[in-house]
Design an enzyme around this catalytic site. Structure first.
Site, PDB file in Angstrom:
ATOM      1  N   TYR A  80      42.546 -46.154  11.415  1.00  0.00           N
ATOM      2  CA  TYR A  80      41.226 -45.960  10.805  1.00  0.00           C
ATOM      3  C   TYR A  80      41.015 -44.483  10.485  1.00  0.00           C
ATOM      4  O   TYR A  80      40.524 -44.128   9.417  1.00  0.00           O
ATOM      5  CB  TYR A  80      40.133 -46.453  11.764  1.00  0.00           C
ATOM      6  CG  TYR A  80      38.761 -46.451  11.129  1.00  0.00           C
ATOM      7  CD1 TYR A  80      38.280 -47.587  10.476  1.00  0.00           C
ATOM      8  CD2 TYR A  80      37.952 -45.316  11.181  1.00  0.00           C
ATOM      9  CE1 TYR A  80      37.030 -47.581   9.880  1.00  0.00           C
ATOM     10  CE2 TYR A  80      36.712 -45.309  10.580  1.00  0.00           C
ATOM     11  CZ  TYR A  80      36.242 -46.435   9.934  1.00  0.00           C
ATOM     12  OH  TYR A  80      35.020 -46.426   9.342  1.00  0.00           O
ATOM     13  N   PHE A 132      32.958 -43.597 -20.707  1.00  0.00           N
ATOM     14  CA  PHE A 132      33.587 -44.840 -20.290  1.00  0.00           C
ATOM     15  C   PHE A 132      32.474 -45.706 -19.683  1.00  0.00           C
ATOM     16  O   PHE A 132      31.481 -45.175 -19.203  1.00  0.00           O
ATOM     17  CB  PHE A 132      34.727 -44.592 -19.283  1.00  0.00           C
ATOM     18  CG  PHE A 132      35.389 -45.878 -18.886  1.00  0.00           C
ATOM     19  CD1 PHE A 132      36.114 -46.600 -19.824  1.00  0.00           C
ATOM     20  CD2 PHE A 132      35.245 -46.411 -17.614  1.00  0.00           C
ATOM     21  CE1 PHE A 132      36.685 -47.829 -19.502  1.00  0.00           C
ATOM     22  CE2 PHE A 132      35.816 -47.634 -17.274  1.00  0.00           C
ATOM     23  CZ  PHE A 132      36.537 -48.336 -18.224  1.00  0.00           C
ATOM     24  N   THR A 133      32.652 -47.025 -19.724  1.00  0.00           N
ATOM     25  CA  THR A 133      31.567 -47.938 -19.317  1.00  0.00           C
ATOM     26  C   THR A 133      30.988 -47.610 -17.939  1.00  0.00           C
ATOM     27  O   THR A 133      29.779 -47.407 -17.786  1.00  0.00           O
ATOM     28  CB  THR A 133      32.072 -49.396 -19.306  1.00  0.00           C
ATOM     29  OG1 THR A 133      33.268 -49.462 -18.519  1.00  0.00           O
ATOM     30  CG2 THR A 133      32.368 -49.905 -20.709  1.00  0.00           C
ATOM     31  N   ASP A 223      38.257 -36.574 -15.908  1.00  0.00           N
ATOM     32  CA  ASP A 223      38.598 -37.944 -15.522  1.00  0.00           C
ATOM     33  C   ASP A 223      40.078 -38.125 -15.869  1.00  0.00           C
ATOM     34  O   ASP A 223      40.459 -38.228 -17.037  1.00  0.00           O
ATOM     35  CB  ASP A 223      37.729 -38.953 -16.300  1.00  0.00           C
ATOM     36  CG  ASP A 223      38.065 -40.404 -15.946  1.00  0.00           C
ATOM     37  OD1 ASP A 223      39.135 -40.646 -15.369  1.00  0.00           O
ATOM     38  OD2 ASP A 223      37.256 -41.301 -16.272  1.00  0.00           O
ATOM     39  N   LYS A 266      45.243 -46.844 -12.203  1.00  0.00           N
ATOM     40  CA  LYS A 266      45.923 -46.451 -13.437  1.00  0.00           C
ATOM     41  C   LYS A 266      46.901 -45.321 -13.116  1.00  0.00           C
ATOM     42  O   LYS A 266      48.104 -45.526 -13.139  1.00  0.00           O
ATOM     43  CB  LYS A 266      44.906 -46.015 -14.490  1.00  0.00           C
ATOM     44  CG  LYS A 266      44.055 -47.188 -14.978  1.00  0.00           C
ATOM     45  CD  LYS A 266      42.944 -46.735 -15.885  1.00  0.00           C
ATOM     46  CE  LYS A 266      42.127 -47.908 -16.395  1.00  0.00           C
ATOM     47  NZ  LYS A 266      42.625 -48.499 -17.622  1.00  0.00           N
ATOM     48  N   ARG A 389      36.249 -54.299 -26.574  1.00  0.00           N
ATOM     49  CA  ARG A 389      35.771 -52.933 -26.387  1.00  0.00           C
ATOM     50  C   ARG A 389      34.897 -52.602 -27.584  1.00  0.00           C
ATOM     51  O   ARG A 389      35.289 -51.915 -28.501  1.00  0.00           O
ATOM     52  CB  ARG A 389      36.942 -51.941 -26.265  1.00  0.00           C
ATOM     53  CG  ARG A 389      37.839 -52.154 -25.080  1.00  0.00           C
ATOM     54  CD  ARG A 389      37.379 -51.578 -23.752  1.00  0.00           C
ATOM     55  NE  ARG A 389      36.270 -52.221 -23.109  1.00  0.00           N
ATOM     56  CZ  ARG A 389      35.970 -52.055 -21.819  1.00  0.00           C
ATOM     57  NH1 ARG A 389      36.688 -51.280 -21.051  1.00  0.00           N
ATOM     58  NH2 ARG A 389      34.945 -52.659 -21.275  1.00  0.00           N
ATOM     59  N   PHE A 455      29.407 -57.121 -19.881  1.00  0.00           N
ATOM     60  CA  PHE A 455      30.679 -57.662 -20.379  1.00  0.00           C
ATOM     61  C   PHE A 455      31.532 -58.257 -19.275  1.00  0.00           C
ATOM     62  O   PHE A 455      32.394 -59.088 -19.529  1.00  0.00           O
ATOM     63  CB  PHE A 455      31.475 -56.583 -21.128  1.00  0.00           C
ATOM     64  CG  PHE A 455      31.835 -55.395 -20.266  1.00  0.00           C
ATOM     65  CD1 PHE A 455      30.955 -54.344 -20.118  1.00  0.00           C
ATOM     66  CD2 PHE A 455      33.054 -55.332 -19.612  1.00  0.00           C
ATOM     67  CE1 PHE A 455      31.284 -53.253 -19.311  1.00  0.00           C
ATOM     68  CE2 PHE A 455      33.397 -54.250 -18.810  1.00  0.00           C
ATOM     69  CZ  PHE A 455      32.499 -53.214 -18.657  1.00  0.00           C
TER      70      PHE A 455
END
Ligand code: F0G
Length: 482
Positions: A80, A132-133, A223, A266, A389, A455
């Site tokens: 932990y 970005f969303t 990002d 990613k 998109r 979406f």
């Protein structure tokens, strides 16, 4: 080496890996696909895997992992608090990005939550190349506003501009001057700009952005979720970096950033995320939120095994032969579509191949969600799952009015090292058939519309009986083929 020279054939991208574990796929007949897409409310997010042939929804968490990553997962130091696996990752982040403070988080949007809660307040402005969303949702949730300052060329879908993710420096200055630097929470730069087709920014442009940030005393937040593709594009498209290593380009970008965050679903081909910085004050403020939202500071909501996989994955990202696979396969797919006259975003970006729905189904108005309708039609005729998109991925404004997207795209993501060239050729062939029959595609309308990030879970119905007509035409042309 990006493309191998063939003696008798056209040059092709060549895989620099071999496949040692496979997953069986199922191609359900079109009648079952018709049922499935209706059960899913014409939202490809709501399809079940058993009904999908090629899953091109996203690359998030589904890039192929390497043998070295899997091996590392087996020696994870599970605990932990105080896990050695965490310190290994923090050391790798410092080695690659040169940032000494590292905050783990369970995925990219968790980083966005932390950064937005710390820096965004009511009335804040966040200029960025493009939103970005999840980024926009977190910023607006905290009372801030996103200001897009991307170059105009970004929205030209057929272009030869090598860096459509670049910031327009005059627009950036204008936003700062109009609102005053005090109101600017930070400037955000997104690598591999997702919503406009995975388009990169150049190192030179980032240097200009940095200069403006220095002039006004602003933080520059990167990002880096889609950094791998952006690095490759800088290497092959930016003259001054032609002879640089990927590691050198990475460090140059990192040195220009105050805070870097990434989705390790990613970047690093695993599952997780993190934020790194050399700014101690910022680190201390962000750190406070980690035990509240993510978990203890040495795991941040990630499984320790994934932490091991990210460490290896980040190192592998520094290998040009590894990161060229995505962009080169995408470029191949884009070129095949172009040969058949199917409208795609150019130049090819990272992440995936993007169909231009506004042109593909030009007879559909934005109120009928052309990119969503195209996603539904592509799945129906091929079993390939893409992601809308466009306007569906936007949120309504405060008066409940629709915000029409700048571009309506259907993204066919190519998770790295997952698909073969013949699978890509199948996809191109089916979609080229659909393009010839595009007049049959009709629109969609919401039947269930969530308020936030609609979406993901929204359900839609067709505006006419167009899907049955498409199935009939498919049967006519393909006989009893799947
Ligand atoms: N930033 C960018 C540029 C992204 O592409 C994503 C995710 C995130 C942040 C959020 O990261 O998913 O780990 O929470 N993009 C995924 C996609 C969802 O399919 O394009 P996350």
């Amino acid at each position: 080496m990006s493309r191998i020279k063939f003696f008798h054939e056209e040059d092709l991208p060549l895989e620099m890996h071999k496949v040692r574990i496979v997953q069986k796929l199922n191609l359900a007949p079109i009648e079952r696909r018709l049922q499935a897409i209706n059960e899913a409310g014409n939202n490809t997010f709501l399809l079940r895997n058993r009904d999908i042939f090629l899953d091109m929804l996203t690359d998030s968490g589904v890039n192929a992992m390497s043998d070295q990553q899997l091996a590392a997962m087996m020696v994870a130091d599970d605990s932990y608090a105080g896990s050695e696996s965490f310190f290994k990752l923090a050391a790798k982040v410092e080695e690659i990005f040169g940032k000494k403070y590292f905050i783990p988080a369970h995925q990219g949007r968790a980083c966005e939550n932390i950064i937005s809660q710390v820096f965004v307040t009511k009335g804040s402005i966040v200029p960025m190349n493009y939103h970005f969303t999840t980024t926009k949702a977190h910023i607006t949730l905290n009372g801030g506003t996103v200001e897009e300052v991307v170059i105009d060329e970004a929205l030209v879908l057929n272009s030869t501009h090598p860096f459509k993710g670049n910031v327009d420096i005059d627009k950036l200055r204008a936003v700062i001057q109009k609102n005053g630097a005090k109101k600017i929470a930070f400037v955000r730069l997104e690598a591999g700009t997702n919503l406009i087709g995975g388009q990169p920014f150049s190192l030179e442009n980032m240097r200009e952005v940095r200069k403006v940030c220095d002039e006004f005393g602003l933080l520059l937040v990167l990002d880096a979720s889609l950094l791998a593709d952006n690095l490759y594009f800088i290497k092959v498209r930016e003259e001054q970096c032609k002879h640089w290593s990927i590691r050198e380009i990475t460090r140059a970008i990192a040195d220009l950033s105050d805070i870097i965050y990434f989705s390790a679903r990613k970047l690093g081909c695993a599952r997780g995320g993190g934020i790194c910085t050399n700014n101690q004050a910022a680190f201390e403020k962000m750190r406070e939120l980690v035990p509240l939202y993510e978990g203890f500071l040495t795991y941040g909501g990630m499984s320790i095994r994934e932490i091991e996989a990210i460490t290896v994955g980040l190192e592998e990202t520094m290998d040009e032969e590894m990161i060229n696979q995505g962009p080169e396969f995408i470029a191949f797919m884009v070129e095949e579509f172009q040969k058949k006259g199917v409208p795609v975003v150019t130049p090819p970006g990272g992440l995936g191949c993007h169909l231009n729905a506004m042109e593909f189904v030009e007879h559909l108005p934005q109120t009928q969600y052309p990119a969503g309708a195209l996603a539904s039609a592509v799945y129906l005729i091929s079993g390939v799952r893409g992601m809308e998109r466009g306007t569906l991925s936007e949120q309504r404004d405060e008066n409940g009015e629709e915000c029409f997207a700048d571009v309506e795209l259907l993204r066919l993501a190519l998770p790295r090292r997952v698909f073969t060239l013949s699978q890509i050729k199948y996809t191109v062939d089916r979609i080229a058939w659909l393009y010839e029959n595009r007049h049959l595609i009709g629109g969609l309308t919401f039947v269930e519309e969530p308020k936030i990030l609609r979406f993901f879970c929204g359900r839609l119905a067709t505006t006419s009986d167009w899907q049955n007509k498409l199935v009939a035409q498919f049967r006519k042309d393909f006989g009893d083929n799947l």
